[in-house]
Design an enzyme around this catalytic site. Structure first.
Site, PDB file in Angstrom:
ATOM      1  N   GLU A  27      -3.752   5.174   3.474  1.00  0.00           N
ATOM      2  CA  GLU A  27      -3.490   5.951   2.261  1.00  0.00           C
ATOM      3  C   GLU A  27      -2.459   7.052   2.510  1.00  0.00           C
ATOM      4  O   GLU A  27      -1.622   7.335   1.657  1.00  0.00           O
ATOM      5  CB  GLU A  27      -4.819   6.549   1.749  1.00  0.00           C
ATOM      6  CG  GLU A  27      -4.735   7.053   0.339  1.00  0.00           C
ATOM      7  CD  GLU A  27      -6.109   7.334  -0.265  1.00  0.00           C
ATOM      8  OE1 GLU A  27      -7.069   6.590   0.030  1.00  0.00           O
ATOM      9  OE2 GLU A  27      -6.218   8.303  -1.022  1.00  0.00           O
ATOM     10  N   GLU A  49       0.874   5.436   2.660  1.00  0.00           N
ATOM     11  CA  GLU A  49       1.319   5.154   1.287  1.00  0.00           C
ATOM     12  C   GLU A  49       1.832   6.441   0.633  1.00  0.00           C
ATOM     13  O   GLU A  49       2.896   6.451   0.001  1.00  0.00           O
ATOM     14  CB  GLU A  49       0.130   4.590   0.473  1.00  0.00           C
ATOM     15  CG  GLU A  49       0.481   4.299  -0.971  1.00  0.00           C
ATOM     16  CD  GLU A  49      -0.741   3.950  -1.842  1.00  0.00           C
ATOM     17  OE1 GLU A  49      -1.850   3.817  -1.297  1.00  0.00           O
ATOM     18  OE2 GLU A  49      -0.553   3.838  -3.066  1.00  0.00           O
ATOM     19  N   CYS A  52     -10.930   5.932  -3.381  1.00  0.00           N
ATOM     20  CA  CYS A  52     -12.065   5.455  -2.584  1.00  0.00           C
ATOM     21  C   CYS A  52     -13.404   5.577  -3.316  1.00  0.00           C
ATOM     22  O   CYS A  52     -14.390   4.997  -2.874  1.00  0.00           O
ATOM     23  CB  CYS A  52     -12.120   6.176  -1.249  1.00  0.00           C
ATOM     24  SG  CYS A  52     -11.955   7.920  -1.407  1.00  0.00           S
ATOM     25  N   SER A  70      -3.866   5.363  -5.680  1.00  0.00           N
ATOM     26  CA  SER A  70      -3.515   4.699  -4.427  1.00  0.00           C
ATOM     27  C   SER A  70      -3.941   3.234  -4.528  1.00  0.00           C
ATOM     28  O   SER A  70      -4.958   2.916  -5.152  1.00  0.00           O
ATOM     29  CB  SER A  70      -4.270   5.372  -3.276  1.00  0.00           C
ATOM     30  OG  SER A  70      -4.310   4.509  -2.167  1.00  0.00           O
ATOM     31  N   LYS A 123     -21.094   1.612  -5.908  1.00  0.00           N
ATOM     32  CA  LYS A 123     -20.628   0.727  -4.844  1.00  0.00           C
ATOM     33  C   LYS A 123     -21.275  -0.666  -4.948  1.00  0.00           C
ATOM     34  O   LYS A 123     -20.724  -1.643  -4.452  1.00  0.00           O
ATOM     35  CB  LYS A 123     -20.875   1.344  -3.472  1.00  0.00           C
ATOM     36  CG  LYS A 123     -19.906   2.480  -3.195  1.00  0.00           C
ATOM     37  CD  LYS A 123     -19.665   2.711  -1.735  1.00  0.00           C
ATOM     38  CE  LYS A 123     -18.596   3.748  -1.504  1.00  0.00           C
ATOM     39  NZ  LYS A 123     -17.267   3.292  -1.926  1.00  0.00           N
ATOM     40  N   GLU A 125     -18.897  -2.164  -7.317  1.00  0.00           N
ATOM     41  CA  GLU A 125     -17.618  -2.423  -6.658  1.00  0.00           C
ATOM     42  C   GLU A 125     -17.673  -3.697  -5.806  1.00  0.00           C
ATOM     43  O   GLU A 125     -16.792  -4.562  -5.887  1.00  0.00           O
ATOM     44  CB  GLU A 125     -17.263  -1.219  -5.755  1.00  0.00           C
ATOM     45  CG  GLU A 125     -15.958  -1.389  -5.003  1.00  0.00           C
ATOM     46  CD  GLU A 125     -15.711  -0.244  -4.007  1.00  0.00           C
ATOM     47  OE1 GLU A 125     -16.667   0.178  -3.320  1.00  0.00           O
ATOM     48  OE2 GLU A 125     -14.574   0.209  -3.910  1.00  0.00           O
ATOM     49  N   GLU A 145     -12.446  -9.688  -7.489  1.00  0.00           N
ATOM     50  CA  GLU A 145     -11.277  -9.606  -6.595  1.00  0.00           C
ATOM     51  C   GLU A 145     -11.682  -9.336  -5.148  1.00  0.00           C
ATOM     52  O   GLU A 145     -10.870  -9.479  -4.239  1.00  0.00           O
ATOM     53  CB  GLU A 145     -10.261  -8.561  -7.081  1.00  0.00           C
ATOM     54  CG  GLU A 145     -10.735  -7.126  -7.121  1.00  0.00           C
ATOM     55  CD  GLU A 145     -11.258  -6.714  -8.499  1.00  0.00           C
ATOM     56  OE1 GLU A 145     -11.896  -7.558  -9.166  1.00  0.00           O
ATOM     57  OE2 GLU A 145     -11.049  -5.549  -8.882  1.00  0.00           O
ATOM     58  N   CYS A 197     -20.128  12.361  -2.266  1.00  0.00           N
ATOM     59  CA  CYS A 197     -21.172  11.341  -2.063  1.00  0.00           C
ATOM     60  C   CYS A 197     -22.497  11.907  -1.575  1.00  0.00           C
ATOM     61  O   CYS A 197     -23.521  11.238  -1.694  1.00  0.00           O
ATOM     62  CB  CYS A 197     -20.693  10.303  -1.068  1.00  0.00           C
ATOM     63  SG  CYS A 197     -19.240   9.448  -1.640  1.00  0.00           S
TER      64      CYS A 197
HETATM   65 FE1  HC0 Z   1     -18.854   7.634   0.034  1.00  0.00          FE
HETATM   66 FE2  HC0 Z   1     -16.779   6.587   0.955  1.00  0.00          FE
HETATM   67  S1  HC0 Z   1     -17.293   8.752   1.233  1.00  0.00           S
HETATM   68  S2  HC0 Z   1     -17.151   6.831  -1.239  1.00  0.00           S
HETATM   69  O1  HC0 Z   1     -19.117   8.846  -1.021  1.00  0.00           O
HETATM   70  O2  HC0 Z   1     -13.979   7.110   0.661  1.00  0.00           O
HETATM   71  O3  HC0 Z   1     -20.912   5.816  -1.191  1.00  0.00           O
HETATM   72  O4  HC0 Z   1     -20.747   8.427   2.170  1.00  0.00           O
HETATM   73  O5  HC0 Z   1     -19.147   5.368   1.738  1.00  0.00           O
HETATM   74  O6  HC0 Z   1     -16.216   3.590   0.609  1.00  0.00           O
HETATM   75  O7  HC0 Z   1     -16.318   6.181   3.840  1.00  0.00           O
HETATM   76  C1  HC0 Z   1     -20.183   6.578  -0.790  1.00  0.00           C
HETATM   77  C2  HC0 Z   1     -20.138   8.181   1.244  1.00  0.00           C
HETATM   78  C3  HC0 Z   1     -18.551   6.158   1.178  1.00  0.00           C
HETATM   79  C4  HC0 Z   1     -16.369   4.736   0.773  1.00  0.00           C
HETATM   80  C5  HC0 Z   1     -16.464   6.349   2.785  1.00  0.00           C
HETATM   81  C6  HC0 Z   1     -15.017   6.893   0.758  1.00  0.00           C
HETATM   82 FE1  SF4 Z   2     -18.191   8.156  -6.112  1.00  0.00          FE
HETATM   83 FE2  SF4 Z   2     -20.587   9.239  -6.442  1.00  0.00          FE
HETATM   84 FE3  SF4 Z   2     -20.370   6.820  -5.455  1.00  0.00          FE
HETATM   85 FE4  SF4 Z   2     -19.600   8.861  -3.992  1.00  0.00          FE
HETATM   86  S1  SF4 Z   2     -21.666   8.452  -4.649  1.00  0.00           S
HETATM   87  S2  SF4 Z   2     -18.508   6.949  -4.261  1.00  0.00           S
HETATM   88  S3  SF4 Z   2     -18.790  10.241  -5.538  1.00  0.00           S
HETATM   89  S4  SF4 Z   2     -19.791   7.442  -7.529  1.00  0.00           S
END
Ligand code: HC0
Ligand code: SF4
Length: 568
Positions: A276, A279, A296, A316, A355, A358, A363, A502
Site C-alpha cells: 500500500e 502504491e 483494509c 487503495s 470480515k 469479505e 472475487e 478493530c
Molecule cells: Fe483488523 Fe486488519 S486490523 S482490519 O481490525 O488492516 O478484523 O485486528 O485483522 O485484514 O491485519 C480486523 C484487526 C484485521 C485486516 C489486519 C487490517
Molecule cells: Fe473494520 Fe470494525 Fe471490522 Fe475492524 S472490526 S475491520 S474496524 S468493521
C-alpha cells in the site's frame, strides 16, 4: 437422544444428554450449526437445565413452556458461582430468559437490578415471529427483542450508516430497515455493531464454528488458522495473560483446538504496508488520484461501494491483510508444502463480522475455491475452547509457524485506529529519505479514540499529510468535501469503520465486560515496543517472500494475488 439424517439432526428428548450429544456432534464435525434443527418436538422439559438453554437458545425460543422458578431452582448457575440460594433466586428474577449467552454478565439485567425491575413472564410466551435472515451473516430474532433500540442507535450514532429503524407489525414494535428493503440490499456495511449492542441476543452473527470443527476432523484437510492483530488484546484480558505472552498463548490455544498450522496475520499487515505504501508513493510520484484511502477495513469498503461509489478511485487497490494472507497461503504456502488448494482449509480469526462478508465475496474465490474458507470471531474462538473443555491454564505457549513466523510491531498496531497510518508512515519516511530510521518511530498523534486525528511528515522536501478516521460517520464530512472537489488537506487517509478500530470490533466481547478499550489498545502498543522488528519493510520473512515468490512490491504477481477491484 439425537437422531436424524446426515443433514438435519433433531433433538427429540429433553435433558443435558441431548444437548451434550449435539455439542459433541458439532465438535466432531458431523453436523453444522445451520443444519441443526432445534425446533422439533421435545419431551418433558421440567428438568431441562439452564445450562442447555445457554448452549441452545433456539430451544428456549421455539418450544420452551413456561417453567416456574421453583422448577428450575436446582439448576441456577448462580449457585455454582457461589451465591447464596437466596441471592441466586433474587438474581434469577432479574433475568429475562431471552436465551442469549450473556445471561450471567448482562447489561440489561444489571440495569433491571438497579431500577428494581423484576422478571414477570418469559418473553417467548408471546406469539412466535419467524426469524429474519435477510443478511448472510446477521440474523434478527424478534421473539427475543425488547425494543430497547440499542441496535438502531449503534448503527446511526456509533458506526454511521443509519439503516435501521422501528416499525409496527401485528401490534408489536419490531426492528427493520429504514428503506424496507432486506438488510443485505441496504447500505448496511456488515460491521455487526448492532449485534454487539443487543443486550438480549435478538441480533446474532452467523457462527462458522461448526464448519471449522468439521474441517479439523476431516483427515484429508490441512487446516490453517491465522489470527488478526486485535484478537490478542482480548485474549490477554479474557484469559489474564500478560501482553508479552499473549501471542504465544494464542498460538498454543489454536494448536490445542486442532489447527495444523497457525500463522499471525500481522504478517499480512506487514505485506499490506509494503504494497500500500508503494502504491501511495507511486501515486505521489505520478500525480495519481489523491488523497489515497486505505482499504483494509471491509466495513469501510462496503460503505464506499454502497453509499459513495464515486470515491472508489481514491481507495487503495490493496486487498485487506485477511485476503492477502488467504491468497498467499493458498498459493505460496500450498506450493511450498505440496498440498492441493482443495485440501487446504484456511480459517481466519478476527474481531470483525464484516470480515465474514469479505471472505465470502466471489472475487476472493478464484475458480470457486475461497482464499479464506471460514471466518471465526474472537468470541467464536473462545467458545470453541469452551466446547472442547480446554483447560486454558495448561496451554503451552507456542511460536507461530514458518514460513510467516516473523511479524513487526507495526503490523500488530493495525488492530487499533491509527495503526495502519503509523505503519505506513514508518515506511514512507524511509522510502522518501532513502535512510534507515531508528528513532522517532512513534506517531502518537494518530493513536487513540478521537474520530479524526492528523499527522504530517516532512521527508526530503516532500510533505505527507495524514488523517486517521474511525467510525464511518466521522468520514462523511471529508468524503462530501472530496466529492465537491475541495482540497481536504490530506494525502493519505486511514478509515476504520468501528470507533477506535478493530479493538472495538463487533466480534469481540462487549468492551466493558472483558477489558476496556484503552487496555486493549495498550496491549498492542506494548507488544510493538518490545518487538524485534518495528517496521513492516524490515520483517525478514516479508523480504524472503518477495525474493522467493512475489518478486517486488506491486509486481504483476503481487497485483494478481494481493490487489483487488471494487463494485459500484
Ligand atoms: Fe483488523 Fe486488519 S486490523 S482490519 O481490525 O488492516 O478484523 O485486528 O485483522 O485484514 O491485519 C480486523 C484487526 C484485521 C485486516 C489486519 C487490517
Ligand atoms: Fe473494520 Fe470494525 Fe471490522 Fe475492524 S472490526 S475491520 S474496524 S468493521
Amino acid at each position: 437422544c439425537v437422531t436424524g439424517p446426515a443433514t438435519v439432526i433433531q433433538a427429540v428428548a429433553a435433558g443435558r444428554r441431548a444437548a451434550e450429544a449435539i455439542d459433541s456432534y458439532l465438535m466432531r464435525g458431523y453436523v453444522q450449526e445451520s443444519h441443526i434443527d432445534y425446533s422439533c418436538s421435545r419431551g418433558s422439559l421440567e428438568d431441562l437445565p439452564k445450562w442447555e438453554f445457554e448452549h441452545f437458545p433456539k430451544l428456549e425460543r421455539a418450544k420452551m413452556p413456561a417453567i416456574s422458578l421453583k422448577e428450575r431452582e436446582g439448576n441456577f448457575k448462580e449457585v455454582e458461582l457461589g451465591l447464596s440460594e437466596e441471592a441466586a433466586r433474587e438474581e434469577a428474577r432479574r433475568c429475562l430468559r431471552c436465551g442469549c449467552t450473556q445471561r450471567y454478565n448482562c447489561d440489561l439485567r444489571r440495569e433491571a437490578s438497579e431500577h428494581d425491575i423484576v422478571f414477570e413472564k418469559p418473553i417467548h410466551e408471546r406469539p412466535y415471529i419467524p426469524i429474519v435472515e435477510d443478511h448472510p451473516f446477521i440474523i434478527r430474532d424478534h421473539n427475543k427483542c425488547i425494543s430497547c433500540g440499542r441496535c438502531i442507535a449503534a448503527c446511526a450514532e456509533v458506526e454511521g450508516p443509519d439503516v435501521l429503524t422501528f416499525y409496527m407489525k401485528h401490534g408489536r414494535q419490531l426492528v427493520g430497515t429504514k428503506s424496507g428493503l432486506p438488510l443485505r440490499e441496504t447500505d448496511c456495511v456488515s460491521c455487526g455493531q448492532c449485534v454487539n449492542a443487543c443486550p438480549c441476543g435478538a441480533l446474532e452473527a452467523r457462527s462458522e464454528k461448526g464448519k471449522v470443527f468439521r474441517a479439523i476432523n476431516d483427515p484429508t484437510k490441512t487446516v490453517v488458522a491465522f489470527v488478526a492483530p486485535a484478537v490478542r488484546s482480548v485474549v490477554s484480558s479474557h484469559y489474564g495473560i500478560p501482553y508479552d505472552k499473549a501471542s504465544g498463548f494464542m498460538a498454543g490455544l489454536l494448536k490445542k483446538l486442532g489447527f495444523d498450522k497457525v500463522f499471525d496475520f500481522s504478517f499480512a499487515a506487514d505485506l499490506t504496508i509494503v504494497e500500500e505504501t508503494t502504491e501511495f508513493l507511486n501515486r505521489v510520484a505520478n500525480k495519481g488520484v489523491m488523497p489515497q484511502f486505505t482499504s483494509c477495513c471491509p466495513g469501510w469498503v462496503n460503505f464506499v461501494e454502497r453509499r459513495y461509489p464515486e470515491l472508489i478511485p481514491h481507495l487503495s487497490t490493496c486487498k485487506s491483510p485477511q485476503q492477502m494472507m488467504g491468497a498467499t497461503v493458498k498459493n505460496h504456502y500450498a506450493k511450498l508444502a505440496g498440498i492441493n488448494k482443495e485440501d487446504l482449509y484456511v480459517v481466519s480469526i478476527v474481531p470483525c463480522i464484516a470480515k465474514k462478508y469479505e471472505a465470502a465475496r466471489p472475487e476472493f474465490a478464484p475458480d470457486g475455491i475461497r482464499d479464506v474458507d471460514a471466518v471465526l470471531t474472537s468470541l467464536e474462538m473462545m467458545r470453541m475452547a469452551e466446547l472442547k473443555r480446554i483447560d486454558t491454564s495448561t496451554i503451552e505457549p507456542q511460536e507461530f509457524d514458518e514460513p510467516y513466523r516473523q511479524v513487526s510491531g507495526a503490523g500488530i498496531l493495525f488492530g487499533a485506529s491509527g495503526g495502519v497510518a503509523e505503519a505506513a508512515m514508518r515506511m514512507a519516511v524511509e522510502k522518501l529519505t532513502g535512510k534507515v530510521i531508528t528513532d522517532h518511530l512513534d506517531f502518537e498523534e494518530v493513536r487513540g479514540f478521537e474520530g479524526l486525528k492528523e499527522a504530517t511528515i516532512q521527508a526530503n522536501g516532500t510533505t505527507v499529510r495524514v488523517a486517521v478516521v474511525s467510525g464511518l460517520r466521522n468520514a462523511e464530512p471529508i468524503i462530501e468535501k472530496i466529492l465537491q472537489g475541495v482540497d481536504v488537506g490530506y494525502d493519505l487517509i486511514e478509515v476504520m469503520a468501528c470507533p477506535g478500530g478493530c479493538i472495538c470490533g463487533a466480534g469481540h466481547p462487549v468492551p466493558e465486560k472483558v477489558g476496556t478499550l484503552e487496555q486493549r489498545q495498550q496491549v498492542l502498543i506494548n507488544i510493538d515496543k518490545i518487538s524485534t522488528y518495528r517496521k513492516s519493510q524490515e520483517n525478514p520473512d516479508i523480504l524472503r517472500l518477495y525474493e522467493d515468490f512475489y518478486g517486488e512490491p506491486n509486481s504483476p504477481l503481487a497485483h494478481k494475488l494481493l490487489h483487488t477491484h471494487y463494485h459500484p
